[in-house]
Design an enzyme around this catalytic site. Sequence first.
Site, PDB file in Angstrom:
ATOM      1  CG  HIS A  65      -1.790   1.313   1.445  1.00 33.69           C
ATOM      2  ND1 HIS A  65      -1.640   1.911   2.502  1.00 33.69           N
ATOM      3  CD2 HIS A  65      -2.646   2.086   0.732  1.00 33.69           C
ATOM      4  CE1 HIS A  65      -2.186   3.229   2.581  1.00 33.69           C
ATOM      5  NE2 HIS A  65      -3.057   2.868   1.279  1.00 33.69           N
ATOM      6  CD  GLU A  68      -2.738   2.649  -3.621  1.00 38.07           C
ATOM      7  OE1 GLU A  68      -2.828   4.069  -3.339  1.00 38.07           O
ATOM      8  OE2 GLU A  68      -3.325   1.641  -2.786  1.00 38.07           O
ATOM      9  CG  HIS A  69       0.047   6.385  -0.570  1.00 40.36           C
ATOM     10  ND1 HIS A  69      -0.541   7.315   0.078  1.00 40.36           N
ATOM     11  CD2 HIS A  69      -0.869   5.391  -0.342  1.00 40.36           C
ATOM     12  CE1 HIS A  69      -1.709   7.036   0.722  1.00 40.36           C
ATOM     13  NE2 HIS A  69      -1.961   5.963   0.430  1.00 40.36           N
ATOM     14  CD  GLU A 145      -4.769   5.554   3.515  1.00 42.31           C
ATOM     15  OE1 GLU A 145      -3.650   5.888   2.974  1.00 42.31           O
ATOM     16  OE2 GLU A 145      -5.592   4.671   2.875  1.00 42.31           O
TER      17      GLU A 145
END
Lengths: 441, 434
Positions: A65, A68-69, A145
């Site tokens: 993840h 992904e950023h 997040e």
Amino acid sequence: MDKITFIVLTFFLAMPIHASTSEKILDNGMKIIVREDHRAPVVVSQIWYRIGSTYEHDGITGVSHALEHMMFKGTENLKPGEFSEIIAANGGSENAFTSRDYTAYFQRIAKDRLEICLKLEADRMRNVVFLKGEYKKEVAVVREERRWRVDNKPRSKLFEQFYATAFLTSPVRIPTIGWMDDLQQLEMKDAADWYKKWYAPNNATLVVVGDVNSEDVFSLAEKYFAGIEPSNIEPPKLRPEIEQNGERRLNLYGQTASPYLIMGFKTPVLKGFEGDVKDIYALDVLSGILDGGNSARVAKKMLRGDEIAVEAGTSYDPYDRLGGLFLFAGTPNEKVSPQTLEQAFIDEIKDLQDNPVTQQELERVKAQVIASKVFDRDSMFNMGMQIGMLDSVGLDWRLIDSYVDSINSINAADIQRVARKYFNKNKLTVATLWPEKEAQE
Amino acid sequence: MIVKNLLFIVVMMWAGQQAAFALDIQSWHTKNGVKVLFVESHDLPIVDVRFTFKAGSSRDGGLYGVSRLVNALLVEGSGNYNAEDIALAFESAGAEMGHDSLRDMAWTSLRSLSEPALLAKTTDMFARITALPSFPQDAIDRDRNAMLVSLANRKNEIAKVVEDTFFHQVYKDHAYAVGPHGTEKTLNAITRQDLLDFHGRFYVTGNAALAIVGDLTKQQARDYAERLTAHLKQGEAARPLAKSQTVKQAKTVRVPFKATQTHIRQGQPVLSRKDPDYFSLYVGNHILGGSGFSSRLMQEIRENRGLSYSVYSYFLPMESSGPFEMALQTKTQQAQEAARLLQELLTEFIANGPSEQELEHAKKNITGSFPLKLDSNSKIVDYLALIGFYDLPLDYLDNFNANILKVTAADIQDAFKRRVKPGQMIRVIVGESS
């Protein structure tokens, strides 16, 4: 189901998705799937990488993840953020998401701009540049997040810990966002290594849905992706879940007014299942019997009826890549304890084990399944999602077509059989969220 | 599944307030006077319908929660049908029935296969539950209880605490102050007669609009509309809402909350649906905080400093003045810095307006993405419902892009200067730093 309903619903079965969907595999192993939908002059482009948190190991959880950023933070050809600027200037919207089994990047855009998307995605498949300053900021964003998504939401926390309890050795236990301590120690090199290891044409599928001609899309894909060399993709060591031979329980105290209960039984998923696949579809129908609407058993007996719960439901996903769970969850009515809610679910299970479901219930579920498959076609994005998810876990996307037939083949005896076979208390995990104040009493 | 960016959802919500191109909207009134908007579309064998009423919580009249409770009870009984009969009528035909209520709008919706034999199975039941709810006492008590539980949980969710405190502070005595979830005291006070009165006043012909999209001919749609409205009682449109007061003086409200993050939201009432500054403020906000990664707030607060996962601003156009809001969440140690930045970025934007390049970029994005707003029946029915409900012109969508392109940087700066007042905003800060 009366005769008219049956005939009408059967008619819709004659609209297979494969008629308007085609597939091509490039020489480097990259798969392209195109679904033509000419209702509006737009297109959805999604590139799916077969990488997610079930590929991770302890110490680097959340790396898929976080990576992904970083995919938005510049390449050899683009400044940080420039990808997004180009898409925006072309009237597109874009985003990305990471799950247990895949990471996907998508754009929604006018149909004549598809080439821009493919060109940019081909670029960031291999040319991402990892900059220290960018990484430091972005991993801080990811930690924010996590705080927002999990740490300050007690139910999310409960689900996270529930999975880590139900699965002891399988990587299904890893939260996709990553444990906070791992996010604190994660380094840029971890993300960069992950990128080198998994981002390759032979580990990706491009799904395009919209007002396009499939041959044109294949040519465009060829133009931008065919020149990218495949990698040697080495899957992680298998980490099968050890057999569960006894109930597991978890309690969590948090900032909440009401308790919350999750119960989950280990169940098979379609991928890798060696038994009769009817079991899988029977579990799916069973979930519809219990929770397929306001006329279904949970609403009828537990929300209304005995008023055990203020909200309650079940879920079962046959399309996970690794082991699955059949879940029961709910908020007990304020006059009722979580134990009573648990017992009410157990009573429903016992009913399904002891008695066949009614014909009316079965037909209701089947009517809903058939109609929902037609409704699904209204959203190009969702059609892309269904295709991409199946493909990413290693299933054939044509299952979308055979799904209705598979559901239709299920009878009351099948449901009773799977209820007996899989709702075994030794395979059960129960998690309860309690209001904090009760911890002090 | 985790989405990269919450803003995606927020942008969609804002886009959802907007509308589209070359859509052939046909409009008429049913025999009993209900306004109908219809778009014919035969690509898929689906019919979508949405029934809207000016029956949101702004009509609660002090009996907070009554609008939501009425809406929830629509599916609990009608005539001799009980909740199960109602649900089964839809579900056995594979149809999806929905209903909800917000501050302005309450609605019921139905998605069905278009085959006439199937459609016929759900039409009368949908018409009945909307028009003739029976409000059984056991269901009243049950749904009231569910609302009370949900209200108690709201007070333990940081995002809801921020939202509720913000509306309460910004709207004070106005009908928007309390949302559809109501208050404990008023929920407990609601009687069956209150529900009957509310329904009888607001779920009536003159206060309704009907949106239909899908696989019907115009004649079929006309017949369908007649059947859907057949049981609806005659009645007048709700009176226009009172105008909300402006916030006179800036105020910071701190709410202590045990959490690792602090949530910040600031704003004031600004925009109603038919506001002449609508397009200038919309384009301006797109640049300030409404456009995802390219917005100034996102660039400065997330991309350049890594302070927040989600940061955005929007104008929520409503019947009366809906709020302008800016919001973010950040770990508590850096909350002050983030709050200061939010204010600085707003002040700077108002003082100097957008650059020509930013404006051009925004226009390209907004006008270029226009077809995406109408690429499914469900999106089209959303727009039709909005146009019908807020009584927007039928060519609203046709003129949308032209209205966007007309906006100049000077218009934006002028509109922001007149309408957005950083010195007259409520700022709500929820977290442990408080």
